[in-house]
Design a protein around this motif. Structure first.
Motif, PDB file in Angstrom:
ATOM      1  N   ARG A   1      37.295 142.725  65.994  1.00 40.07           N
ATOM      2  CA  ARG A   1      38.157 141.630  65.551  1.00 40.07           C
ATOM      3  C   ARG A   1      38.421 140.652  66.668  1.00 40.07           C
ATOM      4  O   ARG A   1      38.513 141.021  67.825  1.00 40.07           O
ATOM      5  CB  ARG A   1      39.489 142.193  65.061  1.00 40.07           C
ATOM      6  CG  ARG A   1      39.399 142.880  63.738  1.00 40.07           C
ATOM      7  CD  ARG A   1      40.753 143.332  63.323  1.00 40.07           C
ATOM      8  NE  ARG A   1      41.547 142.161  62.971  1.00 40.07           N
ATOM      9  CZ  ARG A   1      42.223 142.039  61.851  1.00 40.07           C
ATOM     10  NH1 ARG A   1      42.242 143.031  60.998  1.00 40.07           N
ATOM     11  NH2 ARG A   1      42.907 140.969  61.585  1.00 40.07           N
ATOM     12  N   CYS A   2      38.571 139.419  66.271  1.00 39.07           N
ATOM     13  CA  CYS A   2      38.982 138.346  67.176  1.00 39.07           C
ATOM     14  C   CYS A   2      40.085 137.611  66.441  1.00 39.07           C
ATOM     15  O   CYS A   2      39.820 136.831  65.529  1.00 39.07           O
ATOM     16  CB  CYS A   2      37.809 137.420  67.482  1.00 39.07           C
ATOM     17  SG  CYS A   2      38.209 136.083  68.628  1.00 39.07           S
ATOM     18  N   GLY A   3      41.320 137.898  66.799  1.00 35.73           N
ATOM     19  CA  GLY A   3      42.435 137.354  66.032  1.00 35.73           C
ATOM     20  C   GLY A   3      42.419 137.963  64.648  1.00 35.73           C
ATOM     21  O   GLY A   3      42.464 139.180  64.495  1.00 35.73           O
ATOM     22  N   ASP A   4      42.314 137.146  63.619  1.00 34.67           N
ATOM     23  CA  ASP A   4      42.281 137.650  62.247  1.00 34.67           C
ATOM     24  C   ASP A   4      40.871 137.650  61.659  1.00 34.67           C
ATOM     25  O   ASP A   4      40.701 137.865  60.475  1.00 34.67           O
ATOM     26  CB  ASP A   4      43.221 136.836  61.362  1.00 34.67           C
ATOM     27  CG  ASP A   4      42.834 135.372  61.287  1.00 34.67           C
ATOM     28  OD1 ASP A   4      42.044 134.917  62.143  1.00 34.67           O
ATOM     29  OD2 ASP A   4      43.322 134.678  60.381  1.00 34.67           O
ATOM     30  N   LYS A   5      39.846 137.437  62.497  1.00 38.38           N
ATOM     31  CA  LYS A   5      38.468 137.378  62.011  1.00 38.38           C
ATOM     32  C   LYS A   5      37.662 138.557  62.545  1.00 38.38           C
ATOM     33  O   LYS A   5      37.858 139.000  63.668  1.00 38.38           O
ATOM     34  CB  LYS A   5      37.797 136.082  62.468  1.00 38.38           C
ATOM     35  CG  LYS A   5      38.441 134.843  61.910  1.00 38.38           C
ATOM     36  CD  LYS A   5      37.773 133.617  62.443  1.00 38.38           C
ATOM     37  CE  LYS A   5      38.525 132.388  61.937  1.00 38.38           C
ATOM     38  NZ  LYS A   5      38.121 131.194  62.628  1.00 38.38           N
ATOM     39  N   PHE A   6      36.742 139.055  61.718  1.00 33.43           N
ATOM     40  CA  PHE A   6      35.803 140.086  62.141  1.00 33.43           C
ATOM     41  C   PHE A   6      34.526 139.412  62.622  1.00 33.43           C
ATOM     42  O   PHE A   6      34.162 138.348  62.135  1.00 33.43           O
ATOM     43  CB  PHE A   6      35.460 141.025  60.979  1.00 33.43           C
ATOM     44  CG  PHE A   6      36.598 141.902  60.572  1.00 33.43           C
ATOM     45  CD1 PHE A   6      36.887 143.042  61.310  1.00 33.43           C
ATOM     46  CD2 PHE A   6      37.369 141.602  59.477  1.00 33.43           C
ATOM     47  CE1 PHE A   6      37.925 143.865  60.938  1.00 33.43           C
ATOM     48  CE2 PHE A   6      38.414 142.416  59.095  1.00 33.43           C
ATOM     49  CZ  PHE A   6      38.695 143.550  59.835  1.00 33.43           C
ATOM     50  N   TYR A   7      33.837 140.052  63.593  1.00 33.12           N
ATOM     51  CA  TYR A   7      32.558 139.501  64.042  1.00 33.12           C
ATOM     52  C   TYR A   7      31.624 140.615  64.471  1.00 33.12           C
ATOM     53  O   TYR A   7      32.045 141.740  64.754  1.00 33.12           O
ATOM     54  CB  TYR A   7      32.764 138.492  65.173  1.00 33.12           C
ATOM     55  CG  TYR A   7      33.242 139.076  66.485  1.00 33.12           C
ATOM     56  CD1 TYR A   7      32.343 139.415  67.485  1.00 33.12           C
ATOM     57  CD2 TYR A   7      34.594 139.278  66.730  1.00 33.12           C
ATOM     58  CE1 TYR A   7      32.766 139.945  68.682  1.00 33.12           C
ATOM     59  CE2 TYR A   7      35.029 139.793  67.928  1.00 33.12           C
ATOM     60  CZ  TYR A   7      34.110 140.123  68.906  1.00 33.12           C
ATOM     61  OH  TYR A   7      34.537 140.649  70.086  1.00 33.12           O
ATOM     62  N   ASP A   8      30.335 140.307  64.534  1.00 34.24           N
ATOM     63  CA  ASP A   8      29.302 141.238  64.942  1.00 34.24           C
ATOM     64  C   ASP A   8      29.085 141.080  66.443  1.00 34.24           C
ATOM     65  O   ASP A   8      28.594 140.044  66.895  1.00 34.24           O
ATOM     66  CB  ASP A   8      28.008 140.932  64.182  1.00 34.24           C
ATOM     67  CG  ASP A   8      26.865 141.852  64.549  1.00 34.24           C
ATOM     68  OD1 ASP A   8      27.076 142.783  65.361  1.00 34.24           O
ATOM     69  OD2 ASP A   8      25.762 141.643  64.021  1.00 34.24           O
ATOM     70  N   PRO A   9      29.442 142.097  67.261  1.00 34.44           N
ATOM     71  CA  PRO A   9      29.320 141.958  68.719  1.00 34.44           C
ATOM     72  C   PRO A   9      27.884 141.877  69.219  1.00 34.44           C
ATOM     73  O   PRO A   9      27.665 141.583  70.384  1.00 34.44           O
ATOM     74  CB  PRO A   9      30.024 143.202  69.264  1.00 34.44           C
ATOM     75  CG  PRO A   9      30.046 144.168  68.153  1.00 34.44           C
ATOM     76  CD  PRO A   9      30.027 143.371  66.873  1.00 34.44           C
ATOM     77  N   LEU A  10      26.909 142.101  68.359  1.00 31.61           N
ATOM     78  CA  LEU A  10      25.514 141.928  68.767  1.00 31.61           C
ATOM     79  C   LEU A  10      25.109 140.463  68.794  1.00 31.61           C
ATOM     80  O   LEU A  10      24.111 140.094  69.415  1.00 31.61           O
ATOM     81  CB  LEU A  10      24.582 142.691  67.827  1.00 31.61           C
ATOM     82  CG  LEU A  10      24.738 144.207  67.828  1.00 31.61           C
ATOM     83  CD1 LEU A  10      23.828 144.821  66.764  1.00 31.61           C
ATOM     84  CD2 LEU A  10      24.414 144.769  69.193  1.00 31.61           C
TER      85      LEU A  10
END
Length: 114
Positions: A42-51
């Motif tokens: 997560r970054c704040g309220d958003k999900f992301y793919d660390p790749l």
């Protein structure tokens, strides 16, 4: 019960058992980014793919994103721009994100003029 209905009943049971006990390969989704069983960052309220992305200043940015640091550029997902002034002229130091800006200068650091 007629022989025909017994035959259809046995055939149906065999069909169901064959489907349940078949050793076929499981079907995998084509788009692995949508798999809910994998951990997400997560970054704040958003999900992301660390790749493919990182979190920088509470924003999801691509891994290749760069910014200016004095007369240098640095990769925001891997490096940071630190103020540094060993002499009369203010300079900047590009350090790895895992290092503190206050830590001593290392051979991996880059000095950038203003």
């Amino acid at each position: 019960m007629s022989p025909r209905s017994c035959f259809l009943g046995v055939l149906a049971v065999l069909c169901v058992l064959t489907c349940l006990y078949s050793h076929g390969h499981p079907v995998a989704p084509r788009d692995t980014h949508l798999m809910l069983c994998q951990p997400h960052t997560r970054c704040g309220d958003k999900f992301y793919d660390p790749l493919h992305y990182c979190c920088y200043d509470d924003a999801v940015v691509p891994l290749g994103r760069s910014r200016r640091c004095g007369n240098c550029t640095f990769r925001v997902c891997f490096e940071q721009c630190c103020p540094w002034s060993p002499g009369p002229q203010k300079s900047f130091l590009v350090k790895l994100r895992s290092q503190r800006c206050s830590s001593a200068q290392t051979s991996d650091d880059r000095v950038c003029d203003r």
